[in-house]
Scaffold this motif. Structure first.
Motif, PDB file in Angstrom:
ATOM      1  N   HIS A  34       0.576  -0.979  -0.263  1.00 40.21           N
ATOM      2  CA  HIS A  34      -0.450   0.107   0.176  1.00 40.21           C
ATOM      3  C   HIS A  34       0.943   1.596   0.144  1.00 40.21           C
ATOM      4  N   VAL A  35       0.471   2.009  -1.076  1.00 38.64           N
ATOM      5  CA  VAL A  35       1.175   3.678  -1.023  1.00 38.64           C
ATOM      6  C   VAL A  35       0.706   5.029  -1.809  1.00 38.64           C
ATOM      7  N   GLU A  36       0.629   5.716  -1.179  1.00 38.18           N
ATOM      8  CA  GLU A  36       0.014   7.073  -1.355  1.00 38.18           C
ATOM      9  C   GLU A  36       1.026   7.690  -1.899  1.00 38.18           C
ATOM     10  N   VAL A  37      -0.187   8.752  -2.861  1.00 35.29           N
ATOM     11  CA  VAL A  37       0.659   9.192  -4.039  1.00 35.29           C
ATOM     12  C   VAL A  37       0.404  10.800  -3.902  1.00 35.29           C
ATOM     13  N   VAL A  38       0.972  12.277  -3.791  1.00 32.73           N
ATOM     14  CA  VAL A  38       0.560  12.843  -3.424  1.00 32.73           C
ATOM     15  C   VAL A  38       0.883  13.713  -4.285  1.00 32.73           C
ATOM     16  N   TYR A  39       0.755  14.918  -4.560  1.00 35.41           N
ATOM     17  CA  TYR A  39       0.845  16.004  -5.111  1.00 35.41           C
ATOM     18  C   TYR A  39       0.051  17.375  -4.737  1.00 35.41           C
ATOM     19  N   PRO A  41      -0.665  24.959  -3.783  1.00 33.84           N
ATOM     20  CA  PRO A  41      -0.860  25.784  -2.964  1.00 33.84           C
ATOM     21  C   PRO A  41      -2.252  26.358  -2.200  1.00 33.84           C
ATOM     22  N   SER A  42      -3.215  25.628  -3.009  1.00 37.56           N
ATOM     23  CA  SER A  42      -4.422  25.943  -1.618  1.00 37.56           C
ATOM     24  C   SER A  42      -4.918  24.517  -1.740  1.00 37.56           C
ATOM     25  N   VAL A  43      -4.708  23.350  -2.227  1.00 39.15           N
ATOM     26  CA  VAL A  43      -5.423  21.920  -1.950  1.00 39.15           C
ATOM     27  C   VAL A  43      -4.068  20.785  -2.664  1.00 39.15           C
ATOM     28  N   GLN A  44      -4.150  19.623  -1.563  1.00 44.06           N
ATOM     29  CA  GLN A  44      -3.412  18.813  -1.845  1.00 44.06           C
ATOM     30  C   GLN A  44      -4.106  17.258  -1.967  1.00 44.06           C
ATOM     31  N   LYS A  45      -3.738  16.260  -3.009  1.00 45.58           N
ATOM     32  CA  LYS A  45      -4.832  15.413  -3.702  1.00 45.58           C
ATOM     33  C   LYS A  45      -3.358  14.658  -2.817  1.00 45.58           C
ATOM     34  N   VAL A  46      -4.075  13.269  -2.466  1.00 48.22           N
ATOM     35  CA  VAL A  46      -3.447  11.550  -1.592  1.00 48.22           C
ATOM     36  C   VAL A  46      -4.515  11.394  -2.433  1.00 48.22           C
ATOM     37  N   ILE A  47      -3.631  10.274  -3.445  1.00 43.71           N
ATOM     38  CA  ILE A  47      -4.017   8.762  -4.049  1.00 43.71           C
ATOM     39  C   ILE A  47      -3.655   7.277  -3.499  1.00 43.71           C
ATOM     40  N   LYS A  48      -4.646   6.901  -2.354  1.00 43.05           N
ATOM     41  CA  LYS A  48      -4.096   5.441  -1.992  1.00 43.05           C
ATOM     42  C   LYS A  48      -4.373   4.477  -2.990  1.00 43.05           C
ATOM     43  N   LEU A  49      -3.036   4.006  -3.052  1.00 42.77           N
ATOM     44  CA  LEU A  49      -3.231   2.604  -4.347  1.00 42.77           C
ATOM     45  C   LEU A  49      -3.046   1.248  -3.040  1.00 42.77           C
ATOM     46  N   ALA A  50      -2.931   0.086  -3.712  1.00 42.52           N
ATOM     47  CA  ALA A  50      -2.236  -1.705  -3.638  1.00 42.52           C
ATOM     48  C   ALA A  50      -1.958  -1.580  -4.658  1.00 42.52           C
ATOM     49  N   VAL A  51      -0.395  -1.428  -4.950  1.00 43.94           N
ATOM     50  CA  VAL A  51       0.926  -2.217  -6.242  1.00 43.94           C
ATOM     51  C   VAL A  51       1.403  -3.428  -5.620  1.00 43.94           C
ATOM     52  N   THR A  52       1.464  -3.944  -7.060  1.00 44.39           N
ATOM     53  CA  THR A  52       3.241  -4.494  -6.372  1.00 44.39           C
ATOM     54  C   THR A  52       4.079  -4.403  -6.825  1.00 44.39           C
ATOM     55  N   PRO A  53       4.777  -5.103  -5.326  1.00 44.61           N
ATOM     56  CA  PRO A  53       6.505  -4.707  -5.121  1.00 44.61           C
ATOM     57  C   PRO A  53       6.624  -3.969  -5.762  1.00 44.61           C
ATOM     58  N   ASP A  54       7.242  -4.852  -7.283  1.00 40.05           N
ATOM     59  CA  ASP A  54       7.765  -4.678  -8.619  1.00 40.05           C
ATOM     60  C   ASP A  54       7.593  -3.115  -9.337  1.00 40.05           C
ATOM     61  N   MET A  55       6.543  -2.629  -9.030  1.00 37.50           N
ATOM     62  CA  MET A  55       6.358  -1.685 -10.041  1.00 37.50           C
ATOM     63  C   MET A  55       6.914  -0.093  -9.186  1.00 37.50           C
ATOM     64  N   GLN A  56       7.422   0.395 -10.261  1.00 38.04           N
ATOM     65  CA  GLN A  56       8.310   1.211 -10.227  1.00 38.04           C
ATOM     66  C   GLN A  56       7.524   2.417 -10.394  1.00 38.04           C
ATOM     67  N   VAL A  57       8.236   3.474  -9.801  1.00 35.40           N
ATOM     68  CA  VAL A  57       7.775   4.781  -9.444  1.00 35.40           C
ATOM     69  C   VAL A  57       6.980   5.705 -10.114  1.00 35.40           C
ATOM     70  N   GLN A  58       7.155   6.254 -11.374  1.00 30.68           N
ATOM     71  CA  GLN A  58       6.828   6.337 -12.820  1.00 30.68           C
ATOM     72  C   GLN A  58       5.121   5.188 -12.937  1.00 30.68           C
ATOM     73  N   TYR A 111      -4.015  16.088 -12.991  1.00 30.54           N
ATOM     74  CA  TYR A 111      -3.198  17.444 -13.124  1.00 30.54           C
ATOM     75  C   TYR A 111      -2.575  17.922 -14.344  1.00 30.54           C
ATOM     76  N   PRO A 112      -3.092  17.851 -15.510  1.00 32.91           N
ATOM     77  CA  PRO A 112      -1.945  17.806 -16.611  1.00 32.91           C
ATOM     78  C   PRO A 112      -0.485  18.469 -16.698  1.00 32.91           C
ATOM     79  N   ASP A 113      -0.590  19.766 -16.117  1.00 32.29           N
ATOM     80  CA  ASP A 113       0.885  20.401 -15.367  1.00 32.29           C
ATOM     81  C   ASP A 113       1.839  19.733 -14.579  1.00 32.29           C
TER      82      ASP A 113
END
Length: 108
Positions: free
Chosen positions: A9-14, A17-34, A46-48
């Protein structure tokens, strides 16, 4: 390989200034950050975000996009700096020096 025991279980955070997006995921241990960032859907929200330009890290430590993560890790996507912190400190020091000289009484 999709059994619950083999997922981490990991989180991806972006943060903006006004908001923080936290996305929780369950992934396999061999998945890379990208891969995890892409799977999270944050790039569509967030296309930017440009992973070739934005730095990424795990718990404030920069990592490469091909890095692996561990259970409980927080993947952070950093926004580009608007100003160079070293330049800001240099300008503050110069300003403080000027103010100190201006406040100094002349001994004449």
């Amino acid at each position: 390989m999709h059994s619950e025991e083999k997922l981490i279980h990991v989180e991806v955070v972006y943060a903006l200034p006004s908001v923080q997006k936290v996305i929780k995921l369950a992934v396999t241990p061999d998945m890379q950050v990208q891969q995890i960032i892409e799977q999270s859907g944050v790039l569509a929200l967030y296309p930017d975000i440009d992973l070739q330009k934005n730095k990424v890290g795990v718990f404030s430590r920069n990592v490469k996009l091909d890095a692996l993560v561990q259970d409980g890790d927080r993947i952070e996507i950093y926004r580009p700096l608007l100003a160079d912190p070293k330049e800001i400190r240099r300008k503050r020091a110069e300003q403080a020096k000027k103010e100190a000289l201006a406040d100094k009484p002349d001994n004449m």
